[in-house]
Write a protein that holds these residues in place. Structure first.
Motif, PDB file in Angstrom:
ATOM      1  N   ASN A  82       0.856  -0.848  -0.133  1.00  0.00           N
ATOM      2  CA  ASN A  82      -0.004  -0.117   0.167  1.00  0.00           C
ATOM      3  C   ASN A  82       0.673   1.201   0.014  1.00  0.00           C
ATOM      4  N   LEU A  83       2.444   1.099   0.881  1.00  0.00           N
ATOM      5  CA  LEU A  83       2.524   2.250   0.550  1.00  0.00           C
ATOM      6  C   LEU A  83       3.873   2.517  -1.126  1.00  0.00           C
ATOM      7  N   LEU A  84       3.733   1.297  -0.979  1.00  0.00           N
ATOM      8  CA  LEU A  84       4.437   2.014  -2.140  1.00  0.00           C
ATOM      9  C   LEU A  84       3.695   2.114  -3.304  1.00  0.00           C
ATOM     10  N   GLU A  85       2.253   2.220  -3.224  1.00  0.00           N
ATOM     11  CA  GLU A  85       1.640   2.033  -4.414  1.00  0.00           C
ATOM     12  C   GLU A  85       0.834   3.337  -4.226  1.00  0.00           C
ATOM     13  N   ARG A  86       0.785   4.133  -3.083  1.00  0.00           N
ATOM     14  CA  ARG A  86       0.909   5.509  -2.425  1.00  0.00           C
ATOM     15  C   ARG A  86       1.778   6.255  -2.955  1.00  0.00           C
ATOM     16  N   GLN A  87       3.225   6.267  -2.638  1.00  0.00           N
ATOM     17  CA  GLN A  87       4.287   6.973  -3.272  1.00  0.00           C
ATOM     18  C   GLN A  87       4.111   6.801  -4.549  1.00  0.00           C
ATOM     19  N   ALA A  88       3.900   5.963  -5.743  1.00  0.00           N
ATOM     20  CA  ALA A  88       4.225   5.773  -6.509  1.00  0.00           C
ATOM     21  C   ALA A  88       2.971   6.549  -8.094  1.00  0.00           C
ATOM     22  N   CYS A  89       1.505   6.765  -7.069  1.00  0.00           N
ATOM     23  CA  CYS A  89       0.650   7.092  -7.666  1.00  0.00           C
ATOM     24  C   CYS A  89      -0.074   8.615  -7.191  1.00  0.00           C
ATOM     25  N   GLU A  90       1.214   9.024  -6.008  1.00  0.00           N
ATOM     26  CA  GLU A  90       1.412  10.129  -6.581  1.00  0.00           C
ATOM     27  C   GLU A  90       2.426  10.709  -7.204  1.00  0.00           C
ATOM     28  N   ALA A  91       3.336  10.154  -7.334  1.00  0.00           N
ATOM     29  CA  ALA A  91       4.436  10.769  -8.302  1.00  0.00           C
ATOM     30  C   ALA A  91       3.907  10.658  -9.295  1.00  0.00           C
ATOM     31  N   HIS A  92       2.878  10.104  -9.837  1.00  0.00           N
ATOM     32  CA  HIS A  92       2.106   9.711 -11.630  1.00  0.00           C
ATOM     33  C   HIS A  92       1.146  10.344 -11.320  1.00  0.00           C
ATOM     34  N   GLY A  93       0.630  11.642 -10.647  1.00  0.00           N
ATOM     35  CA  GLY A  93      -0.860  11.969 -10.635  1.00  0.00           C
ATOM     36  C   GLY A  93      -1.701  11.381 -10.853  1.00  0.00           C
ATOM     37  N   ILE A  94      -1.426  10.084  -9.955  1.00  0.00           N
ATOM     38  CA  ILE A  94      -2.442   9.291 -10.467  1.00  0.00           C
ATOM     39  C   ILE A  94      -3.510   9.150  -8.770  1.00  0.00           C
ATOM     40  N   LYS A  95      -5.054   9.109  -9.478  1.00  0.00           N
ATOM     41  CA  LYS A  95      -5.851   9.819  -7.797  1.00  0.00           C
ATOM     42  C   LYS A  95      -5.652   8.276  -7.498  1.00  0.00           C
ATOM     43  N   LEU A  96      -5.540   7.941  -6.128  1.00  0.00           N
ATOM     44  CA  LEU A  96      -5.522   6.201  -5.057  1.00  0.00           C
ATOM     45  C   LEU A  96      -6.962   6.570  -4.693  1.00  0.00           C
ATOM     46  N   VAL A  97      -7.997   5.160  -4.894  1.00  0.00           N
ATOM     47  CA  VAL A  97      -8.923   5.375  -3.808  1.00  0.00           C
ATOM     48  C   VAL A  97      -8.871   4.198  -3.350  1.00  0.00           C
ATOM     49  N   THR A  98      -9.323   3.367  -2.032  1.00  0.00           N
ATOM     50  CA  THR A  98      -9.520   2.534  -1.458  1.00  0.00           C
ATOM     51  C   THR A  98     -10.990   2.049  -1.136  1.00  0.00           C
ATOM     52  N   SER A  99     -11.496   0.532  -1.458  1.00  0.00           N
ATOM     53  CA  SER A  99     -12.863   0.913  -0.527  1.00  0.00           C
ATOM     54  C   SER A  99     -12.473  -0.369   0.529  1.00  0.00           C
ATOM     55  N   ARG A 100     -13.805  -0.383   1.097  1.00  0.00           N
ATOM     56  CA  ARG A 100     -14.103  -1.437   2.516  1.00  0.00           C
ATOM     57  C   ARG A 100     -14.101  -2.685   1.974  1.00  0.00           C
ATOM     58  N   LYS A 101     -13.251  -3.429   2.453  1.00  0.00           N
ATOM     59  CA  LYS A 101     -12.495  -5.042   2.291  1.00  0.00           C
ATOM     60  C   LYS A 101     -13.845  -5.870   2.189  1.00  0.00           C
ATOM     61  N   THR A 102     -13.623  -6.288   0.715  1.00  0.00           N
ATOM     62  CA  THR A 102     -15.633  -6.885   0.283  1.00  0.00           C
ATOM     63  C   THR A 102     -14.829  -8.253   0.720  1.00  0.00           C
ATOM     64  N   GLY A 103     -13.748  -9.371   0.547  1.00  0.00           N
ATOM     65  CA  GLY A 103     -13.587 -10.219   0.640  1.00  0.00           C
ATOM     66  C   GLY A 103     -13.466 -11.660  -0.356  1.00  0.00           C
ATOM     67  N   ALA A 104     -12.781 -12.093  -0.858  1.00  0.00           N
ATOM     68  CA  ALA A 104     -12.728 -13.321  -1.674  1.00  0.00           C
ATOM     69  C   ALA A 104     -13.249 -14.233  -1.621  1.00  0.00           C
ATOM     70  N   ARG A 105     -13.450 -15.082  -0.001  1.00  0.00           N
ATOM     71  CA  ARG A 105     -13.391 -16.381  -0.174  1.00  0.00           C
ATOM     72  C   ARG A 105     -14.838 -16.515   1.424  1.00  0.00           C
ATOM     73  N   THR A 106     -15.944 -14.765   1.465  1.00  0.00           N
ATOM     74  CA  THR A 106     -16.794 -14.870   2.512  1.00  0.00           C
ATOM     75  C   THR A 106     -17.756 -13.631   1.757  1.00  0.00           C
ATOM     76  N   ALA A 107     -18.916 -14.256   1.577  1.00  0.00           N
ATOM     77  CA  ALA A 107     -19.752 -12.966   1.355  1.00  0.00           C
ATOM     78  C   ALA A 107     -20.077 -12.207   2.571  1.00  0.00           C
ATOM     79  N   ARG A 108     -19.602 -10.808   1.796  1.00  0.00           N
ATOM     80  CA  ARG A 108     -19.924  -9.560   2.683  1.00  0.00           C
ATOM     81  C   ARG A 108     -21.762  -9.120   1.978  1.00  0.00           C
ATOM     82  N   LEU A 116     -19.422  -0.343  -2.431  1.00  0.00           N
ATOM     83  CA  LEU A 116     -18.420  -0.931  -3.924  1.00  0.00           C
ATOM     84  C   LEU A 116     -19.329  -0.450  -5.298  1.00  0.00           C
ATOM     85  N   ILE A 117     -20.035  -0.343  -5.541  1.00  0.00           N
ATOM     86  CA  ILE A 117     -20.371   0.158  -6.545  1.00  0.00           C
ATOM     87  C   ILE A 117     -20.966   1.474  -6.372  1.00  0.00           C
ATOM     88  N   ASP A 118     -21.334   2.346  -4.842  1.00  0.00           N
ATOM     89  CA  ASP A 118     -21.544   3.514  -5.730  1.00  0.00           C
ATOM     90  C   ASP A 118     -20.354   4.339  -5.373  1.00  0.00           C
TER      91      ASP A 118
END
Length: 218
Positions: A82-108, A116-118
């Motif tokens: 996450n830290l490396l992604e934030r730094q790289a996005c700031e360096a390249h002018g890309i907005k980084l958005v994070t979501s609530r964890k939706t889970g891959a192995r469980t029904a949320r 997430l849709i919104d």
């Protein structure tokens, strides 16, 4: 053990030495070395892409592709990837958005999928969605985007969860397939209903959880 790994290194980029250690942490404990040769990159709709966790180098290439926003489905904890992604996005002018964890192995909760849709509705295009491997959480998000924003058929949306993206319904992540199967069955039974409304009115999280438990113990 995972806590000790984060404490010992991988949670700081304040010096060149710390950044190098964070890169090593990402390679060793987040399996970033596998993603140096495999990106799982795919354009699901005009201006909407999916992939696995991008490296700083790939984020630089995404800037050249015109990507304006990156949506991470991995939360916002202060750990190496996450830290490396934030730094790289700031360096390249890309907005980084994070979501609530939706889970891959469980029904949320239905509210989590609606969130997430919104959230995807607010993203500036071109944008990219990713989780760790770009297989399960990203596949589900891609399917929801196609259903909600592109008016895609459920058959086309379900293709976002497939072995082509390293998603296998025979694993615990098959609960995501069950959710989309349930939506498809309700479309056949009750007629058209938008996916967002379905999560708020007809989605049965408990049944989805029971399906997973039954499959796990069978």
């Amino acid at each position: 053990m995972s806590t000790l790994k984060r404490i010992s290194f991988g949670d700081d980029l304040s010096t060149p030495r710390d950044r190098r250690r964070a890169i090593w942490h990402a390679h060793l404990f987040d399996h970033a070395f596998l993603r140096t040769i495999w990106s799982n990159l795919y354009e699901i709709a005009p201006g909407v892409w999916r992939s696995n966790q991008p490296s700083p180098g790939r984020i630089a290439r995404y800037e050249k592709m015109g990507i304006k926003t990156i949506l991470s489905l991995r939360g916002d904890s202060n750990v190496s990837f996450n830290l490396l992604e934030r730094q790289a996005c700031e360096a390249h002018g890309i907005k980084l958005v994070t979501s609530r964890k939706t889970g891959a192995r469980t029904a949320r909760r239905g509210e989590d999928y609606v969130h997430l849709i919104d959230l995807m509705d607010t993203l500036e295009k071109p944008f990219l969605i990713h989780c760790k491997s770009g297989a399960d959480r990203t596949g589900m998000a891609s399917a929801l985007y196609l259903l909600h924003s592109e008016a895609a058929s459920i058959q086309d949306a379900k293709k976002m969860l497939s072995p082509r993206f390293m998603h296998f319904r025979s694993l615990d992540s098959g609960v995501l397939d069950y959710i989309l199967d349930s939506y498809e069955q309700d479309l056949k039974t009750y007629g058209p209903i938008p996916i967002r409304d379905w999560f708020l009115t007809r989605y049965d999280r408990e049944k989805a959880q029971q399906f997973k438990q039954a499959r796990t113990t069978s």
